[in-house]
Motif scaffolding. Sequence first.
Motif, PDB file in Angstrom:
ATOM      1  N   TYR A  10     -32.573  40.874  37.835  1.00  0.00           N
ATOM      2  CA  TYR A  10     -31.109  40.104  38.026  1.00  0.00           C
ATOM      3  C   TYR A  10     -30.036  40.650  38.643  1.00  0.00           C
ATOM      4  O   TYR A  10     -29.564  40.586  39.704  1.00  0.00           O
ATOM      5  CB  TYR A  10     -30.648  39.425  36.758  1.00  0.00           C
ATOM      6  CG  TYR A  10     -29.567  38.456  36.999  1.00  0.00           C
ATOM      7  CD1 TYR A  10     -29.556  37.200  37.849  1.00  0.00           C
ATOM      8  CD2 TYR A  10     -28.175  38.891  36.176  1.00  0.00           C
ATOM      9  CE1 TYR A  10     -28.371  36.632  37.780  1.00  0.00           C
ATOM     10  CE2 TYR A  10     -27.077  37.988  36.526  1.00  0.00           C
ATOM     11  CZ  TYR A  10     -27.090  36.688  37.288  1.00  0.00           C
ATOM     12  OH  TYR A  10     -26.154  36.063  37.201  1.00  0.00           O
ATOM     13  N   LYS A  11     -29.965  42.133  38.065  1.00  0.00           N
ATOM     14  CA  LYS A  11     -28.807  43.056  38.819  1.00  0.00           C
ATOM     15  C   LYS A  11     -29.610  44.386  38.256  1.00  0.00           C
ATOM     16  O   LYS A  11     -30.020  44.807  37.515  1.00  0.00           O
ATOM     17  CB  LYS A  11     -27.522  42.950  38.156  1.00  0.00           C
ATOM     18  CG  LYS A  11     -27.022  41.477  38.669  1.00  0.00           C
ATOM     19  CD  LYS A  11     -25.242  41.548  38.284  1.00  0.00           C
ATOM     20  CE  LYS A  11     -24.800  40.297  38.756  1.00  0.00           C
ATOM     21  NZ  LYS A  11     -23.056  40.003  38.735  1.00  0.00           N
ATOM     22  N   GLU A  47     -20.352  46.499  32.939  1.00  0.00           N
ATOM     23  CA  GLU A  47     -20.752  45.590  33.745  1.00  0.00           C
ATOM     24  C   GLU A  47     -21.893  44.857  32.921  1.00  0.00           C
ATOM     25  O   GLU A  47     -21.973  43.475  33.475  1.00  0.00           O
ATOM     26  CB  GLU A  47     -21.592  46.443  34.967  1.00  0.00           C
ATOM     27  CG  GLU A  47     -20.574  47.139  35.816  1.00  0.00           C
ATOM     28  CD  GLU A  47     -21.245  48.072  36.567  1.00  0.00           C
ATOM     29  OE1 GLU A  47     -20.336  48.523  37.604  1.00  0.00           O
ATOM     30  OE2 GLU A  47     -22.116  48.695  36.465  1.00  0.00           O
ATOM     31  N   ILE A  48     -22.685  45.238  32.068  1.00  0.00           N
ATOM     32  CA  ILE A  48     -23.717  44.473  31.605  1.00  0.00           C
ATOM     33  C   ILE A  48     -23.045  43.231  30.719  1.00  0.00           C
ATOM     34  O   ILE A  48     -23.329  42.111  30.853  1.00  0.00           O
ATOM     35  CB  ILE A  48     -24.478  45.230  30.479  1.00  0.00           C
ATOM     36  CG1 ILE A  48     -25.591  46.174  31.314  1.00  0.00           C
ATOM     37  CG2 ILE A  48     -25.220  44.352  29.489  1.00  0.00           C
ATOM     38  CD1 ILE A  48     -26.124  47.280  30.354  1.00  0.00           C
ATOM     39  N   LEU A  55     -26.568  48.856  35.900  1.00  0.00           N
ATOM     40  CA  LEU A  55     -25.419  48.345  35.277  1.00  0.00           C
ATOM     41  C   LEU A  55     -24.848  49.399  34.270  1.00  0.00           C
ATOM     42  O   LEU A  55     -25.908  49.821  33.496  1.00  0.00           O
ATOM     43  CB  LEU A  55     -25.351  47.100  35.011  1.00  0.00           C
ATOM     44  CG  LEU A  55     -25.911  45.747  35.554  1.00  0.00           C
ATOM     45  CD1 LEU A  55     -25.788  44.482  35.241  1.00  0.00           C
ATOM     46  CD2 LEU A  55     -24.965  45.761  37.072  1.00  0.00           C
ATOM     47  N   GLN A  86     -20.094  42.229  31.374  1.00  0.00           N
ATOM     48  CA  GLN A  86     -19.397  41.262  32.391  1.00  0.00           C
ATOM     49  C   GLN A  86     -20.382  40.212  32.912  1.00  0.00           C
ATOM     50  O   GLN A  86     -19.731  39.097  33.171  1.00  0.00           O
ATOM     51  CB  GLN A  86     -18.575  42.173  33.236  1.00  0.00           C
ATOM     52  CG  GLN A  86     -17.266  42.841  32.932  1.00  0.00           C
ATOM     53  CD  GLN A  86     -17.075  43.815  33.945  1.00  0.00           C
ATOM     54  OE1 GLN A  86     -17.311  44.001  34.944  1.00  0.00           O
ATOM     55  NE2 GLN A  86     -15.936  44.562  33.495  1.00  0.00           N
ATOM     56  N   THR A  87     -21.396  40.738  33.055  1.00  0.00           N
ATOM     57  CA  THR A  87     -22.381  39.876  33.407  1.00  0.00           C
ATOM     58  C   THR A  87     -22.964  38.844  32.694  1.00  0.00           C
ATOM     59  O   THR A  87     -23.088  37.601  32.987  1.00  0.00           O
ATOM     60  CB  THR A  87     -23.716  40.736  34.110  1.00  0.00           C
ATOM     61  OG1 THR A  87     -23.145  41.598  35.201  1.00  0.00           O
ATOM     62  CG2 THR A  87     -24.581  39.721  34.717  1.00  0.00           C
ATOM     63  N   LEU A  88     -23.142  39.355  31.393  1.00  0.00           N
ATOM     64  CA  LEU A  88     -23.970  38.234  30.344  1.00  0.00           C
ATOM     65  C   LEU A  88     -22.849  37.359  29.948  1.00  0.00           C
ATOM     66  O   LEU A  88     -23.154  36.231  29.548  1.00  0.00           O
ATOM     67  CB  LEU A  88     -24.275  39.224  29.214  1.00  0.00           C
ATOM     68  CG  LEU A  88     -25.563  40.059  29.388  1.00  0.00           C
ATOM     69  CD1 LEU A  88     -25.972  40.682  28.267  1.00  0.00           C
ATOM     70  CD2 LEU A  88     -26.845  38.881  29.950  1.00  0.00           C
ATOM     71  N   LEU A 115     -22.743  33.755  31.381  1.00  0.00           N
ATOM     72  CA  LEU A 115     -24.055  33.467  31.290  1.00  0.00           C
ATOM     73  C   LEU A 115     -24.232  32.588  30.057  1.00  0.00           C
ATOM     74  O   LEU A 115     -24.719  31.489  29.493  1.00  0.00           O
ATOM     75  CB  LEU A 115     -25.217  34.500  31.690  1.00  0.00           C
ATOM     76  CG  LEU A 115     -25.255  34.793  33.107  1.00  0.00           C
ATOM     77  CD1 LEU A 115     -26.438  36.053  33.137  1.00  0.00           C
ATOM     78  CD2 LEU A 115     -25.508  33.640  34.122  1.00  0.00           C
TER      79      LEU A 115
END
Length: 564
Positions: free
Chosen positions: A520-521, A528-529, A524, A531-533, A536
């Motif tokens: 997915y990315k 950042e992990i 990180l 912020q991404t999760l 979601l």
Amino acid sequence: MALNQDKSKLSEVEHIKEKSKYLEGTIQDSLKDEVTGNLYAQDQQLIKFHGSYVQSDRELDKERKAQKLEPLYSFMIRVRVPGGVATPEQWLVIDELATKYGMPTLKLTTRQAFELHNIYKHDLKQTIKEINASALDSIAACGDVNRNVMNSVNPYTSAIHEDVQQVALRVSEHLTPRTTAYYKIWVNEEQVVGPEEEAPIDEPIYGKTYLPRKFKITFAIPPYNDTDVFAHDIGLIAIEENEKLIGFNIVIGGGMGMTFGDDSTYPRIGNVIGFAPSENIPDICEKIVTVQRDYGNRENRKNSRFKYTIDRLGLDFIRKEINDRLGYELAPARPFEFTTNGDSYGWIKGRNGKWFNTLYIEGGRVKDTDLFQLRKGLRAIAQILEGGDFRLTGNQNVVIGNVSEALKPEVDKLLVQYGIVAHQEVSSLHKHSIACVALNLCPLANSEAERYLPSLINRIHGLLEKNSIGEEPITIRMTGCPNGCGRPYLGEIGFVGRAPGKYNLYLGASFNGDRLNVLYKEALDEAEILQTLDPLIASFAKEKHADEHFGDYVVRKQIVQHIN
């Protein structure tokens, strides 16, 4: 169509194996060399077949280099536990060896083995000798052979577990290398366990150069896929009718490892190719192993696993080759269903009337801390566990098994006394997690895993709690490199170490282990992990269907494109 007719193209490891006199090499001379804590270069490869890898404490490397010292070399020993079931006496032996010779902890692996770490060269022989005296061994725990054979240990399945276990043990014994070099080097030719033939002998299944690469076999008993049966070179799915084992569906070609930047390497889910009755399984496994022996890539070890042989030659070719060697065609696969690849925790009464208690072991590391004494507690339980056993799970946990009604209160008392019960109260995320050893011991690791994942899960759990789904079960896997020891590509959320503090994030595997996740990315850090999760998880909490798992949700919403 076999490869490698031109010996000049073979990998260096192939030449080492061929000259090794069936894995003996010069290991005994290496062990006597007091100038270095390491082995000779060729023996560093051969000792893997004996169940050991060279390691060093990477956190000390810079300091030692400045002092003009070699790295602080030590050895990891991996102890096979076929089918995952060990006796209390064997648990006590491995526990004692950790104190006598190594790091004072036990590592429970994702393939139902024990690992001992920080064994120095001068203690290596004695440690392996004492392992063998317990009727366990380390032969073929590593190397280009079939490794420890796994089996479901989930207590719900005890109605047919013993029958499946017996097949698993027959496969393990059938595919154990016949070389006597292991006993000659480590046990002074006193064969406590193993083949009875006297040296010299050949290898009737493997041949002089063994397999092109490691080979892994696992059994699973539906509805529990706690051994990740699709992630292995051979998977055997037990088929049950009227609480009787009638045979197995056969899966081939699974494998987790890959190399960053090399598109010719990739994780792969195995293919179901048919069904066979139980009595045929050892021979079928042998024939599949010989196909890989004869057709696997011996030139480039990055492309040498069975999954690449299948994709290079085609599944139809491999299936026909297997059938030809068997002299018959496999029957069509039987229906089956998996619901989870996790463990079931706490006390459960098996169908044999005995009790089974699955304990969560963080990162598979059995150790004592200031908070609770896990290692001392399990040692105390082993000392009273008459008629019981310890069952290592594919998720790095342990089951205290076959506990009698009379003994159960005593086990409960010890679990409380040593603080183990109190520290079973962790989140569902923790209980569905796996982490490899990674730093500081693994020479391949790019980043942390075992030492870091629990704290990261705490933060991810905070995101779930914020959205009122704090106990939602989500499989989370983390490894320090892309080689896949913790099967990260089967995590609904997978983290693969890219650099110190940086991880590639994978999403979308299935909760039952039959679908890979998708990158997915990349690269990180923790912020950042999260912020991404965060968004979601928030959308999942609001939009998920009833009983829908996170991996299925991200695929349904096309957050990742499923490519299996």
